[in-house]
Scaffold this active site. Structure first.
Site, PDB file in Angstrom:
ATOM      1  N   TYR A   1     133.982 -93.386 126.654  1.00 25.86           N
ATOM      2  CA  TYR A   1     132.472 -94.056 126.879  1.00 25.86           C
ATOM      3  C   TYR A   1     132.204 -94.286 125.527  1.00 25.86           C
ATOM      4  O   TYR A   1     132.890 -94.020 124.482  1.00 25.86           O
ATOM      5  CB  TYR A   1     131.650 -92.515 126.727  1.00 25.86           C
ATOM      6  CG  TYR A   1     131.508 -92.152 127.908  1.00 25.86           C
ATOM      7  CD1 TYR A   1     131.779 -92.409 129.286  1.00 25.86           C
ATOM      8  CD2 TYR A   1     130.683 -90.261 128.036  1.00 25.86           C
ATOM      9  CE1 TYR A   1     132.013 -92.071 130.669  1.00 25.86           C
ATOM     10  CE2 TYR A   1     130.424 -90.201 129.744  1.00 25.86           C
ATOM     11  CZ  TYR A   1     131.138 -90.601 130.452  1.00 25.86           C
ATOM     12  OH  TYR A   1     130.332 -89.946 131.421  1.00 25.86           O
TER      13      TYR A   1
ATOM     14  N   GLU B   1     123.910 -81.646 138.557  1.00 27.65           N
ATOM     15  CA  GLU B   1     125.309 -81.999 138.585  1.00 27.65           C
ATOM     16  C   GLU B   1     125.966 -80.868 139.056  1.00 27.65           C
ATOM     17  O   GLU B   1     125.610 -80.013 139.834  1.00 27.65           O
ATOM     18  CB  GLU B   1     125.627 -81.605 136.659  1.00 27.65           C
ATOM     19  CG  GLU B   1     127.043 -82.060 136.592  1.00 27.65           C
ATOM     20  CD  GLU B   1     127.236 -81.790 135.169  1.00 27.65           C
ATOM     21  OE1 GLU B   1     126.834 -82.848 134.440  1.00 27.65           O
ATOM     22  OE2 GLU B   1     128.137 -81.307 134.293  1.00 27.65           O
TER      23      GLU B   1
ATOM     24  N   TYR C   1     123.670 -81.635 122.060  1.00 29.14           N
ATOM     25  CA  TYR C   1     125.225 -81.669 123.008  1.00 29.14           C
ATOM     26  C   TYR C   1     126.333 -83.021 122.041  1.00 29.14           C
ATOM     27  O   TYR C   1     127.409 -82.840 122.416  1.00 29.14           O
ATOM     28  CB  TYR C   1     125.039 -83.010 124.582  1.00 29.14           C
ATOM     29  CG  TYR C   1     125.957 -82.893 125.485  1.00 29.14           C
ATOM     30  CD1 TYR C   1     127.314 -81.746 125.455  1.00 29.14           C
ATOM     31  CD2 TYR C   1     126.046 -84.710 124.578  1.00 29.14           C
ATOM     32  CE1 TYR C   1     127.964 -82.587 126.323  1.00 29.14           C
ATOM     33  CE2 TYR C   1     127.751 -85.177 126.312  1.00 29.14           C
ATOM     34  CZ  TYR C   1     128.220 -84.253 126.656  1.00 29.14           C
ATOM     35  OH  TYR C   1     129.394 -84.488 127.553  1.00 29.14           O
TER      36      TYR C   1
ATOM     37  N   ARG D   1     133.949 -79.328 119.771  1.00 26.60           N
ATOM     38  CA  ARG D   1     134.913 -79.428 120.546  1.00 26.60           C
ATOM     39  C   ARG D   1     136.124 -79.694 120.128  1.00 26.60           C
ATOM     40  O   ARG D   1     137.053 -79.192 120.206  1.00 26.60           O
ATOM     41  CB  ARG D   1     134.279 -79.286 121.696  1.00 26.60           C
ATOM     42  CG  ARG D   1     135.342 -79.637 123.081  1.00 26.60           C
ATOM     43  CD  ARG D   1     135.007 -79.797 124.585  1.00 26.60           C
ATOM     44  NE  ARG D   1     134.137 -81.369 124.322  1.00 26.60           N
ATOM     45  CZ  ARG D   1     133.394 -81.393 125.801  1.00 26.60           C
ATOM     46  NH1 ARG D   1     133.580 -80.764 126.774  1.00 26.60           N
ATOM     47  NH2 ARG D   1     132.459 -82.292 126.193  1.00 26.60           N
TER      48      ARG D   1
ATOM     49  N   ARG E   1     138.246 -85.915 134.678  1.00 22.77           N
ATOM     50  CA  ARG E   1     136.767 -85.665 136.352  1.00 22.77           C
ATOM     51  C   ARG E   1     137.582 -83.979 137.088  1.00 22.77           C
ATOM     52  O   ARG E   1     136.478 -84.095 138.369  1.00 22.77           O
ATOM     53  CB  ARG E   1     136.915 -86.946 136.737  1.00 22.77           C
ATOM     54  CG  ARG E   1     136.660 -88.400 136.126  1.00 22.77           C
ATOM     55  CD  ARG E   1     134.909 -88.225 135.243  1.00 22.77           C
ATOM     56  NE  ARG E   1     134.987 -88.746 134.710  1.00 22.77           N
ATOM     57  CZ  ARG E   1     132.926 -89.050 134.306  1.00 22.77           C
ATOM     58  NH1 ARG E   1     132.576 -87.614 134.034  1.00 22.77           N
ATOM     59  NH2 ARG E   1     132.639 -89.941 133.033  1.00 22.77           N
TER      60      ARG E   1
HETATM   61  C1  3EB Z   1     129.269 -87.634 132.732  1.00 20.56           C
HETATM   62  O1  3EB Z   1     130.015 -87.498 133.783  1.00 20.56           O
HETATM   63  C2  3EB Z   1     127.645 -86.310 133.042  1.00 20.56           C
HETATM   64  O2  3EB Z   1     131.127 -82.898 128.574  1.00 20.56           O
HETATM   65  O3  3EB Z   1     132.365 -81.255 129.255  1.00 20.56           O
HETATM   66  C3  3EB Z   1     129.861 -83.909 133.411  1.00 20.56           C
HETATM   67  C4  3EB Z   1     131.062 -82.670 132.798  1.00 20.56           C
HETATM   68  C5  3EB Z   1     129.649 -84.006 131.862  1.00 20.56           C
HETATM   69  C6  3EB Z   1     131.691 -82.789 131.410  1.00 20.56           C
HETATM   70  C7  3EB Z   1     131.177 -82.587 129.136  1.00 20.56           C
HETATM   71  C8  3EB Z   1     129.996 -83.283 130.550  1.00 20.56           C
HETATM   72  C9  3EB Z   1     131.092 -82.904 130.442  1.00 20.56           C
HETATM   73  O4  3EB Z   1     129.616 -87.107 131.579  1.00 20.56           O
HETATM   74  C10 3EB Z   1     128.171 -85.122 131.949  1.00 20.56           C
END
Ligand code: 3EB
Length: 328
Positions: free
Chosen positions: A207, A320, A148, A155, A220
C-alpha cells in the site's frame, strides 16, 4: 511392502486435514476434539479453559461460538499472558493485553506479537496460517496517528522473523468494549500453507504511503496446507489500494463479494459460498444489520454467517467479511 497410500498416512511430513470450523450454540461444553472456541461479546461464556477465547465484539442476533475441531487429542495450557492449545498438527494461540499497562496501541501490539512469535517459533506448529486482531477505538486519531496505524507499526516490529517467508492471512477490526483491550489470536500448523493474493487489489504490504508509515502486514488469504480449506482475510470494498463506494453500503457489499469470489478463483475453488463456508460479517453501524442480512439472504443464502458489530480499519468502510471456504 506398504502401499503408497499407507506410506502417505504414516508420513510425518504429510499435511494435516484442516480444522473443521462450525458455529454452535454459545453455551456448549467443549468436547475433546475442540482446538478452540471463540465466544463473542459480553454474554460469552467465561471459562478458565485455555481453548476458550472471548472476542470483544458484540454479535448482532443470536449468540454463537465458533468452534475449531481437529482429529486427535488436544492439549492446552497458558504461558504468561498467552493461552494455547494444540492437536492434530494444529496450534491455537491467543493473547489479550491491556494497553493501559503497556504504553499505548503500538507498544502493546509489539508486545503481543513478540509473545506470539516467540511461542510459535518454539512450537512444532510454527507456520502461522491465519491471525485475528481486535482493538478498541480503531479509527481514533488523525493521519499517521490513527490508532490502527500505530497498531500496524507495533505489529510489524513485534512479528520478528517468523513471517520471513510471507505474511499470514489476517483480520483487524475495532471493538466497542473497553478501548484499551488488544486481542490477538492465531491458527498455526506444522506445515506451510499457500498465500493467496487478490489480483483486483494491491497487496496490503505494498500500500502507498497515504495508508501509514508501516503498511498493513497480511496476505489476502491462506490455502491451508492440505489444500482443503481457504482461510480468507478480512475482505472489504477495496479496489487497487483505494476504498470504493464510500458511504454506500449496498455497493460496498457487492464489491466485497466480488473480492471474495476473486479469492476463490485465485485458489482454484468453485466461485460460490456453500454451507461449508462459515463467514463473519463485521458491520460498522448496528442500524445496517437488516440491510446486510437481506444482502446475505439474497447473494450468500447457504453460507452460515455470524454478524458482529465492529469498526473496519478504514473509516470510509462500512462492512468487512472474513471466513473459511472448504473445498468440499
Ligand atoms: C483492506 O483491505 C481492509 O490490518 O490485518 C483487512 C484485513 C484490512 C486485515 C489488517 C486490514 C487487515 O486493506 C483492511
Amino acid at each position: 511392502m506398504t502401499s503408497g497410500s499407507e506410506l502417505r498416512e504414516c508420513d510425518p511430513t504429510a499435511a494435516h486435514a484442516a480444522p473443521d470450523v462450525r458455529y454452535v450454540k454459545h453455551d456448549q461444553p467443549l468436547t475433546q476434539g475442540v482446538l478452540a472456541s471463540l465466544g463473542f461479546g459480553a454474554t460469552a461464556l467465561s471459562s478458565a479453559d485455555p481453548r476458550r477465547f472471548n472476542v470483544a465484539l458484540e454479535p448482532l442476533g443470536t449468540a454463537v461460538a465458533e468452534e475449531w475441531h481437529v482429529t486427535g487429542p488436544v492439549i492446552s495450557g497458558t504461558d504468561g499472558a498467552l493461552q494455547w492449545s494444540r492437536g492434530g498438527g494444529w496450534l491455537f494461540a491467543a493473547i489479550e493485553l491491556d494497553e493501559g499497562r503497556h504504553g499505548g496501541a503500538e507498544e502493546t501490539a509489539r508486545l503481543a506479537y513478540a509473545a506470539l512469535s516467540e511461542f510459535v517459533a518454539a512450537s512444532p506448529e510454527r507456520h502461522v496460517q491465519r491471525i485475528w486482531n481486535y482493538l478498541g477505538a480503531i479509527n481514533q486519531g488523525q493521519g499517521d496517528d490513527e490508532r490502527y496505524k500505530h497498531f500496524c507499526q507495533g505489529r510489524m516490529e513485534g512479528m520478528g522473523d517468523i513471517f520471513a517467508h510471507g505474511f499470514p492471512a489476517a483480520t483487524a477490526i475495532g471493538h466497542h468494549a473497553t478501548a484499551h483491550r488488544l486481542q490477538v489470536y492465531l491458527l498455526a500448523s506444522s506445515q506451510p500453507g499457500t498465500r493467496i493474493e487478490n489480483p483486483r487489489q494491491v497487496s496490503a504490504w505494498q500500500y502507498p504511503r497515504q495508508y501509514g508509515r508501516t503498511p498493513p502486514s497480511f496476505a489476502r488469504a491462506t490455502l491451508l496446507p492440505a489444500g482443503d480449506v481457504l482461510a480468507i482475510s478480512g475482505t472489504a470494498s477495496v479496489v487497487g489500494h483505494a476504498s470504493a463506494h464510500a458511504g454506500n453500503l449496498d455497493a460496498q457489499l457487492d464489491e466485497t463479494l466480488v473480492n471474495l469470489e476473486t479469492l476463490l478463483t485465485a485458489s482454484a475453488l468453485p466461485r460460490s459460498f456453500d454451507a461449508r463456508a462459515p463467514l463473519k460479517v463485521y458491520v460498522r453501524h448496528r442500524e445496517h444489520e437488516a440491510r446486510v442480512r437481506a444482502f446475505l439472504a439474497q447473494r450468500l443464502p447457504d453460507a452460515p454467517a455470524l454478524l458482529l458489530h465492529g469498526d473496519i480499519c478504514r473509516d470510509d468502510l462500512l462492512v468487512e467479511i472474513d471466513g473459511w471456504r472448504y473445498r468440499t
